[in-house]
Design a protein around this motif. Structure first.
Motif, short mmCIF file in Angstrom:
data_model
loop_
_atom_site.label_atom_id
_atom_site.label_comp_id
_atom_site.label_asym_id
_atom_site.label_seq_id
_atom_site.Cartn_x
_atom_site.Cartn_y
_atom_site.Cartn_z
N GLU A 47 -6.20 9.27 -1.74
CA GLU A 47 -5.21 8.26 -1.38
C GLU A 47 -4.03 8.30 -2.33
OE1 GLU A 47 -4.79 3.44 -0.51
OE2 GLU A 47 -6.73 4.25 -1.17
N THR A 48 -4.31 8.54 -3.61
CA THR A 48 -3.24 8.64 -4.61
C THR A 48 -2.30 9.79 -4.28
OG1 THR A 48 -4.78 7.82 -6.30
CG2 THR A 48 -2.75 8.87 -7.06
N VAL A 49 -2.86 10.98 -4.03
CA VAL A 49 -2.04 12.15 -3.73
C VAL A 49 -1.23 11.93 -2.46
CG1 VAL A 49 -2.13 14.59 -3.06
CG2 VAL A 49 -3.53 13.78 -4.97
N ASP A 50 -1.86 11.41 -1.41
CA ASP A 50 -1.16 11.18 -0.14
C ASP A 50 0.03 10.24 -0.35
OD1 ASP A 50 -2.95 12.79 1.13
OD2 ASP A 50 -4.13 11.18 2.00
N ASN A 51 -0.17 9.17 -1.10
CA ASN A 51 0.89 8.20 -1.36
C ASN A 51 2.06 8.86 -2.09
OD1 ASN A 51 2.39 6.30 -3.11
ND2 ASN A 51 1.04 4.73 -2.29
N LEU A 52 1.77 9.51 -3.19
CA LEU A 52 2.83 10.09 -4.02
C LEU A 52 3.51 11.25 -3.31
CD1 LEU A 52 0.96 9.93 -7.45
CD2 LEU A 52 2.82 8.45 -6.68
N TRP A 53 2.74 12.01 -2.51
CA TRP A 53 3.32 13.14 -1.76
C TRP A 53 4.31 12.61 -0.72
CZ3 TRP A 53 1.98 18.37 -2.53
CH2 TRP A 53 2.54 19.26 -1.63
N ARG A 54 3.89 11.58 0.04
CA ARG A 54 4.79 11.01 1.05
C ARG A 54 6.07 10.47 0.42
NH1 ARG A 54 0.21 8.32 2.64
NH2 ARG A 54 1.13 6.36 1.88
N ASN A 55 5.95 9.89 -0.76
CA ASN A 55 7.11 9.30 -1.42
C ASN A 55 7.95 10.32 -2.19
OD1 ASN A 55 7.19 6.18 -1.20
ND2 ASN A 55 5.01 6.62 -1.55
N GLY A 56 7.47 11.56 -2.23
CA GLY A 56 8.20 12.58 -2.99
C GLY A 56 8.30 12.23 -4.46
N HIS A 57 7.27 11.56 -4.98
CA HIS A 57 7.32 11.09 -6.36
C HIS A 57 6.84 12.20 -7.31
CE1 HIS A 57 6.76 8.59 -9.91
NE2 HIS A 57 7.42 7.65 -9.29
N PRO A 58 7.55 12.43 -8.43
CA PRO A 58 7.16 13.53 -9.34
C PRO A 58 5.78 13.34 -9.96
CG PRO A 58 8.93 12.18 -10.30
CD PRO A 58 8.81 11.79 -8.86
N ARG A 59 5.29 12.09 -9.97
CA ARG A 59 3.98 11.86 -10.56
C ARG A 59 2.86 12.46 -9.72
NH1 ARG A 59 2.28 6.46 -13.84
NH2 ARG A 59 0.05 6.86 -14.05
N VAL A 60 3.20 12.99 -8.55
CA VAL A 60 2.18 13.67 -7.76
C VAL A 60 1.60 14.85 -8.53
CG1 VAL A 60 3.72 15.32 -6.60
CG2 VAL A 60 1.65 14.51 -5.43
N ALA A 61 2.34 15.38 -9.50
CA ALA A 61 1.85 16.52 -10.30
C ALA A 61 0.56 16.15 -11.04
CB ALA A 61 2.93 16.98 -11.28
N ARG A 107 0.80 -1.22 0.00
CA ARG A 107 0.00 0.00 0.00
C ARG A 107 0.83 1.27 0.00
NH1 ARG A 107 -5.23 0.68 0.64
NH2 ARG A 107 -5.46 -1.53 1.19
N GLU A 108 2.04 1.25 0.55
CA GLU A 108 2.82 2.48 0.68
C GLU A 108 3.69 2.78 -0.53
OE1 GLU A 108 2.20 4.37 3.29
OE2 GLU A 108 0.77 2.79 3.85
N HIS A 109 3.79 1.87 -1.47
CA HIS A 109 4.68 2.03 -2.63
C HIS A 109 4.00 2.89 -3.70
CE1 HIS A 109 7.24 0.98 -6.06
NE2 HIS A 109 8.12 0.54 -5.18
N PRO A 110 4.75 3.78 -4.38
CA PRO A 110 4.13 4.60 -5.43
C PRO A 110 3.59 3.76 -6.60
CG PRO A 110 6.52 4.90 -5.40
CD PRO A 110 6.17 4.16 -4.16
N GLY A 111 4.15 2.57 -6.80
CA GLY A 111 3.63 1.71 -7.87
C GLY A 111 2.17 1.38 -7.68
N TYR A 112 1.72 1.32 -6.43
CA TYR A 112 0.30 1.10 -6.15
C TYR A 112 -0.51 2.33 -6.52
CZ TYR A 112 -3.96 0.53 -3.31
OH TYR A 112 -5.26 0.45 -2.88
N ALA A 113 0.02 3.50 -6.24
CA ALA A 113 -0.70 4.74 -6.53
C ALA A 113 -0.91 4.95 -8.02
CB ALA A 113 0.06 5.94 -5.94
N PHE A 114 0.02 4.44 -8.85
CA PHE A 114 -0.14 4.60 -10.30
C PHE A 114 -1.47 4.01 -10.75
CE2 PHE A 114 4.75 4.42 -11.05
CZ PHE A 114 4.88 5.62 -10.38
N GLY A 115 -1.81 2.85 -10.23
CA GLY A 115 -3.06 2.22 -10.59
C GLY A 115 -4.26 2.94 -10.02
#
Length: 492
Positions: free
Chosen positions: A154-168, A123-131
């Motif tokens: 949930e998507t935004v929270d995941n990517l924000w915590r991970n500092g992932h650029p896909r949060v944009a 659940r905490e991995h950005p790969g999950y948020a992509f889906g």
């Protein structure tokens, strides 16, 4: 030493050149080679199916792309890398189904993909948020706004915590969800915490969503974005100007011409402040067209005159020709035939001094049509023939010019009603020219309810490869020429 491009790289290079059939054939050959070497259902076969699907998707052949992605999801392997690739195949399938408007199927595939990603990544991995992001998008399109908001948060929270650029892109989607959610709230609540480069990515993601969601909601998101960008980056930042340009385009699409004019005026003022002459010229041309559509005929003609002065200062014959052509068309519509003819003739003369065939072709077709509609057929013919000689045969202006040239040869002053015949003839030529000469006995093409209806009679029994090629060429023709049925035809 430069390495040779991979098949998929070569295929996309062909797509960029508009060579859709060749791109598809290249990937079809690659799929055959991979199947022969690795076998049907192998990981390599699945990868090749996905690559072919990507090419078909970018060639506007959605249903065939869906078939390829679905094929890719049928392969299986215990290899972890293949399991990761399989997640991508299912995601691509869901996205293609969404693009095709098959939202029930899209939601089913994306839900399964999200479950698979949860099992694979956690659940905490950005790969999950992509889906999750793609699932939220489909839920929004289906009108399930409450669930869409839950999933996108949930998507935004995941990517924000991970500092992932896909949060944009997730923030862009969330803004759209917030714009239609009953609870409301600010569309970009975390914007002040974003560094400027990330804010620019959010802006780009919002613009990339144009045409994907509810067109009634998109302007609300754009206006909020413009306000954020002006406050954080300033009115002259390129991200701000891009958002204003998108707002202007949105105004044109929804009939808000006054809003469109206001947005373009802001862009033009910024380019003038920055001394960006060519960009200001393009904005001025857009402003003149918007003024025409809002009914401000005098304002439009004044703007064209000032645009001509701008183009002459820049000194490019191509730009001067473009302005003169548009100015001449506007004068014709304003009922001023003499100055219209002068401007259109000057457009052709300047285009001849340039080195751009499309500019010369468009100017020639515009002048030729003017002369034809004035009843001066002998003068119109050579001008139309010159313009058509340098235009791509499938260019919209070439289609218009060809239909009018046919009318000129028949002694008629207008060919505006001949576009259907011209497009169907071009469709036939497109297909026949890409097939073995002895394969077709007859190919009838007609336009029915703004779509193509074809009837094929074969001269002989085709091979399996020829039959596949026939289907592929016809599909490519559909994708190419459907756009011609609804493209703007201002030249005529």
């Amino acid at each position: 030493m430069t390495s040779s491009p991979t098949p998929i790289e070569a295929a996309f290079a062909l797509l960029q050149q508009g060579r859709l059939v060749e791109a598809e054939e290249l990937m079809a050959r690659e799929l055959q080679a991979v199947t022969a070497e690795h076998g049907h259902g192998s990981p390599a076969w699945a990868s090749a199916q996905c690559d072919l699907g990507n090419v078909l998707l970018n060639a506007d052949q959605l249903n065939r792309a869906i078939e390829c992605y679905r094929n890719a999801t049928t392969a299986s392997s215990a290899d972890p890398q293949f399991r990761r690739d399989h997640l991508t195949y299912r995601l691509n399938l869901g996205l293609a189904l969404r693009m095709a408007g098959r939202l029930d199927e899209a939601e089913s595939e994306l839900r399964q993909g999200a479950r698979d990603r949860l099992a694979f990544y956690g659940r905490e991995h950005p790969g999950y948020a992509f889906g999750l992001e793609s699932l939220a998008d489909v839920l929004l399109q289906r009108g399930d706004v409450a669930q869409a908001r839950q999933v996108v948060e949930e998507t935004v929270d995941n990517l924000w915590r991970n500092g992932h650029p896909r949060v944009a892109s997730a923030l862009a989607l969330r803004a759209e969800v917030m714009a239609v959610h009953p609870a409301g709230g600010p569309l970009f609540p975390q914007v002040d915490q974003l560094p400027e480069p990330m804010l620019e990515q959010v802006a780009e993601s919002v613009l990339n969503r144009q045409g994907q969601g509810d067109p009634a909601v998109f302007p609300t998101v754009l206006k909020a974005l413009v306000a954020v960008l002006e406050r954080r980056l300033g009115p002259d930042h390129q991200a701000t100007l891009n958002a204003l340009s998108a707002l202007a385009n949105s105004g044109r699409d929804r009939g808000d011409h006054a809003g469109r004019v206001e947005a373009i005026q802001r862009v033009l003022a910024s380019y003038d402040r920055q001394g960006m002459a060519e960009q200001a010229l393009m904005a001025a041309l857009g402003l003149a067209m918007a003024q025409s559509e809002v009914g401000d005929e005098d304002g439009a003609l004044h703007t064209y005159a000032s645009a001509h002065t701008r183009a002459e200062r820049i000194g490019s014959p191509v730009l001067v020709s473009q302005v003169l052509r548009n100015w001449g068309l506007a004068l014709r519509e304003a009922g001023q035939p003499q100055p219209a003819e002068q401007r259109l003739g000057e457009a052709v003369a300047h285009a001849r001094r340039g080195s751009d065939g499309e500019t010369l072709g468009r100017a020639g077709v515009a002048l030729g049509l003017f002369l034809q509609h004035e009843g001066r057929l002998e003068q119109a013919r050579p001008v139309l023939e010159e313009g058509l000689s340098v235009l791509d045969p499938v260019h919209p202006d070439a289609m218009i010019g060809r239909s009018h040239l046919g009318a000129v040869l028949d002694g008629r002053t207008c060919g505006c009603g001949d576009m259907g015949t011209t497009i169907t003839d071009a469709f036939r030529e497109f297909v026949i020219g890409r097939l073995p000469a002895d394969l077709l006995a007859r190919l009838d093409v007609a336009v029915v309810d703004d779509d193509f209806k074809i009837d094929v009679e074969l001269r002989r029994e085709p091979t399996e490869e020829e039959l596949q090629r026939l289907n592929a060429v016809v599909s490519s023709a559909y994708a190419e020429f459907r756009r011609r049925l609804t493209s703007p035809r201002r030249t005529g």
